[in-house]
Design a protein around this motif. Structure first.
Motif, PDB file in Angstrom:
ATOM      1  N   HIS A  53       8.611   8.331  37.140  1.00  0.00           N
ATOM      2  CA  HIS A  53       8.273   7.078  36.459  1.00  0.00           C
ATOM      3  C   HIS A  53       7.029   7.247  35.595  1.00  0.00           C
ATOM      4  CE1 HIS A  53       8.087   2.806  35.732  1.00  0.00           C
ATOM      5  NE2 HIS A  53       6.886   2.714  36.276  1.00  0.00           N
ATOM      6  N   LEU A  54       6.041   7.966  36.104  1.00  0.00           N
ATOM      7  CA  LEU A  54       4.817   8.186  35.341  1.00  0.00           C
ATOM      8  C   LEU A  54       5.121   8.935  34.042  1.00  0.00           C
ATOM      9  CD1 LEU A  54       1.436   9.205  36.951  1.00  0.00           C
ATOM     10  CD2 LEU A  54       2.098  10.057  34.704  1.00  0.00           C
ATOM     11  N   ALA A  55       6.000   9.922  34.124  1.00  0.00           N
ATOM     12  CA  ALA A  55       6.385  10.660  32.918  1.00  0.00           C
ATOM     13  C   ALA A  55       7.067   9.744  31.907  1.00  0.00           C
ATOM     14  CB  ALA A  55       7.318  11.816  33.287  1.00  0.00           C
ATOM     15  N   SER A  93       5.291  17.207  40.784  1.00  0.00           N
ATOM     16  CA  SER A  93       6.633  17.776  40.729  1.00  0.00           C
ATOM     17  C   SER A  93       7.571  16.894  39.922  1.00  0.00           C
ATOM     18  CB  SER A  93       7.175  17.963  42.152  1.00  0.00           C
ATOM     19  OG  SER A  93       8.506  18.435  42.130  1.00  0.00           O
ATOM     20  N   GLY A  94       7.607  15.604  40.261  1.00  0.00           N
ATOM     21  CA  GLY A  94       8.463  14.675  39.520  1.00  0.00           C
ATOM     22  C   GLY A  94       8.050  14.547  38.063  1.00  0.00           C
ATOM     23  N   ASN A  99       9.221  15.581  32.491  1.00  0.00           N
ATOM     24  CA  ASN A  99       8.683  15.934  31.172  1.00  0.00           C
ATOM     25  C   ASN A  99       9.531  16.999  30.498  1.00  0.00           C
ATOM     26  OD1 ASN A  99       6.543  14.200  30.730  1.00  0.00           O
ATOM     27  ND2 ASN A  99       5.042  15.515  31.730  1.00  0.00           N
ATOM     28  N   ARG A 100      10.053  17.924  31.275  1.00  0.00           N
ATOM     29  CA  ARG A 100      10.910  18.962  30.692  1.00  0.00           C
ATOM     30  C   ARG A 100      12.158  18.341  30.067  1.00  0.00           C
ATOM     31  NH1 ARG A 100       9.657  21.856  35.740  1.00  0.00           N
ATOM     32  NH2 ARG A 100       7.997  23.371  35.296  1.00  0.00           N
ATOM     33  N   LYS A 101      12.685  17.302  30.699  1.00  0.00           N
ATOM     34  CA  LYS A 101      13.859  16.622  30.151  1.00  0.00           C
ATOM     35  C   LYS A 101      13.498  15.824  28.897  1.00  0.00           C
ATOM     36  CE  LYS A 101      16.031  16.018  34.699  1.00  0.00           C
ATOM     37  NZ  LYS A 101      16.517  15.012  35.689  1.00  0.00           N
ATOM     38  N   LEU A 102      12.357  15.142  28.953  1.00  0.00           N
ATOM     39  CA  LEU A 102      11.958  14.285  27.842  1.00  0.00           C
ATOM     40  C   LEU A 102      11.512  15.077  26.623  1.00  0.00           C
ATOM     41  CD1 LEU A 102       9.884  11.644  29.851  1.00  0.00           C
ATOM     42  CD2 LEU A 102      12.113  11.271  28.786  1.00  0.00           C
ATOM     43  N   HIS A 103      10.968  16.267  26.850  1.00  0.00           N
ATOM     44  CA  HIS A 103      10.376  17.054  25.766  1.00  0.00           C
ATOM     45  C   HIS A 103      11.193  18.299  25.448  1.00  0.00           C
ATOM     46  CE1 HIS A 103       6.304  15.157  27.098  1.00  0.00           C
ATOM     47  NE2 HIS A 103       7.072  14.321  26.430  1.00  0.00           N
ATOM     48  N   SER A 109       8.830  20.711  21.453  1.00  0.00           N
ATOM     49  CA  SER A 109       8.551  22.116  21.747  1.00  0.00           C
ATOM     50  C   SER A 109       7.367  22.647  20.955  1.00  0.00           C
ATOM     51  CB  SER A 109       9.787  22.969  21.457  1.00  0.00           C
ATOM     52  OG  SER A 109      10.069  22.984  20.063  1.00  0.00           O
ATOM     53  N   ARG A 110       6.989  21.939  19.895  1.00  0.00           N
ATOM     54  CA  ARG A 110       5.849  22.375  19.084  1.00  0.00           C
ATOM     55  C   ARG A 110       4.528  21.779  19.566  1.00  0.00           C
ATOM     56  NH1 ARG A 110       9.482  21.029  14.820  1.00  0.00           N
ATOM     57  NH2 ARG A 110       8.202  19.206  14.313  1.00  0.00           N
ATOM     58  N   LEU A 111       4.600  20.852  20.536  1.00  0.00           N
ATOM     59  CA  LEU A 111       3.383  20.233  21.047  1.00  0.00           C
ATOM     60  C   LEU A 111       2.634  21.217  21.939  1.00  0.00           C
ATOM     61  CD1 LEU A 111       4.755  16.694  22.020  1.00  0.00           C
ATOM     62  CD2 LEU A 111       3.519  17.328  19.938  1.00  0.00           C
ATOM     63  N   PRO A 112       1.308  21.112  21.977  1.00  0.00           N
ATOM     64  CA  PRO A 112       0.537  22.011  22.850  1.00  0.00           C
ATOM     65  C   PRO A 112       0.944  21.825  24.302  1.00  0.00           C
ATOM     66  CG  PRO A 112      -0.909  20.832  21.319  1.00  0.00           C
ATOM     67  CD  PRO A 112       0.442  20.196  21.210  1.00  0.00           C
TER      68      PRO A 112
END
Length: 291
Positions: A53-55, A93-94, A99-103, A109-112
């Motif tokens: 949820h935080l992500a 962990s969550g 974040n991997r799914k959202l980004h 992928s170009r974000l730091p």
């Protein structure tokens, strides 16, 4: 600090997940540390859901402003009690999995890369539950015990719980605002003053960068800092009152989540305490919609 240099600073306040001794009255008879109960199975699930949820929340607030030139640093500030450290690790962990799914798109992928640290802070611990006679056995060695466990690895803390790959690192150089847990017993008023002092000291460090080994300066426009305080129900109330001058609900539920961000700079006669120059705005207040 001027009005044109408003710190890019966000704080989340999260209560730990469900504790084992609240669902199993026999647990205290099976341990040598009845004052430091871990999470229940449900508590682990609650904490991971909070991270997801935080992500989602953070993505919603920053999707339009994400920039290749701005790096993000996420610092968990956690009470040393095991239920809080376990909650922090499961939130991480969550958070990272979501974040991997959202980004996963090309722009993201170009974000730091985001930097994550875990910081043990006795100053946000509490033991207002005077019902438990064994609480007087607890000492500030809890913080030392947590660090010893963490040096052996995260699994030492969460045991069989699967965390997945975590980019989180323990910040061994972190200097806590308070080196010891509060003395017992502590009144609610004493606890509120202690929490305010702890929060002010941590935020002042972030804003003024007086402790460069702990956090970067958020006055640098290229850095965005997120502080995630993982603590206890009673502590959420003074944190919200200090930042947004509102009392939280009477009951602070497990893994409830609040979000505040620095909105503007205000005049303050206290030049030593830069936290007092900040005005905060609330985005979430003790939400449990994710549970």
């Amino acid at each position: 600090m001027t009005q044109n240099s408003i710190p890019n600073l966000v704080c989340y306040f999260a209560r730990h997940g469900e504790r084992i001794d609240h669902i199993d009255s026999t647990w205290t008879d099976t341990t040598s540390t009845p004052y430091d109960p871990p999470l229940s199975k449900e508590g682990f699930l609650q904490a991971k859901a909070t991270g997801v949820h935080l992500a989602d929340v953070e993505h919603r607030f920053t999707e339009k402003t994400a920039c290749e030139n701005i790096s993000t640093e996420v610092h968990f500030i956690t009470s040393p009690f095991i239920r809080c450290v376990q909650t922090a690790l499961c939130i991480a962990s969550g958070l990272t999995q979501q974040n991997r799914k959202l980004h996963s798109n090309e722009k993201a992928s170009r974000l730091p890369p985001v930097k994550y640290t875990l910081n043990i802070e006795p100053g946000v611990g509490e033991w207002m539950s005077s019902d438990y006679a064994f609480i007087e056995q607890a000492t500030s060695e809890i913080a030392t015990t947590r660090k010893t466990e963490l040096r052996k690895g995260f699994q030492e803390v969460v045991e069989k719980e699967e965390l997945g790959e975590l980019p989180l690192k323990v910040n061994w150089e972190y200097e806590p605002a308070r080196t010891e847990l509060a003395s017992f017993p502590e009144t609610f008023g004493e606890m509120c003053r202690r929490i305010q002092g702890t929060f002010e000291k941590i935020v002042s460090r972030v804003v003024s960068n007086t402790n460069s080994t702990a956090f970067p300066s958020v006055n640098n426009s290229s850095t965005r800092t997120i502080l995630i305080f993982v603590t206890h129900g009673a502590v959420i109330k003074p944190l919200l009152f200090y930042t947004i001058h509102k009392y939280a609900l009477p009951n602070i539920h497990y893994c409830c989540l609040s979000r505040v961000h620095v909105d503007e700079i205000v005049d303050s006669e206290d030049t030593e305490n830069q936290a007092n120059t900040l005005s905060w705005k609330a985005d979430l207040i003790v939400t449990t919609s994710h549970l």
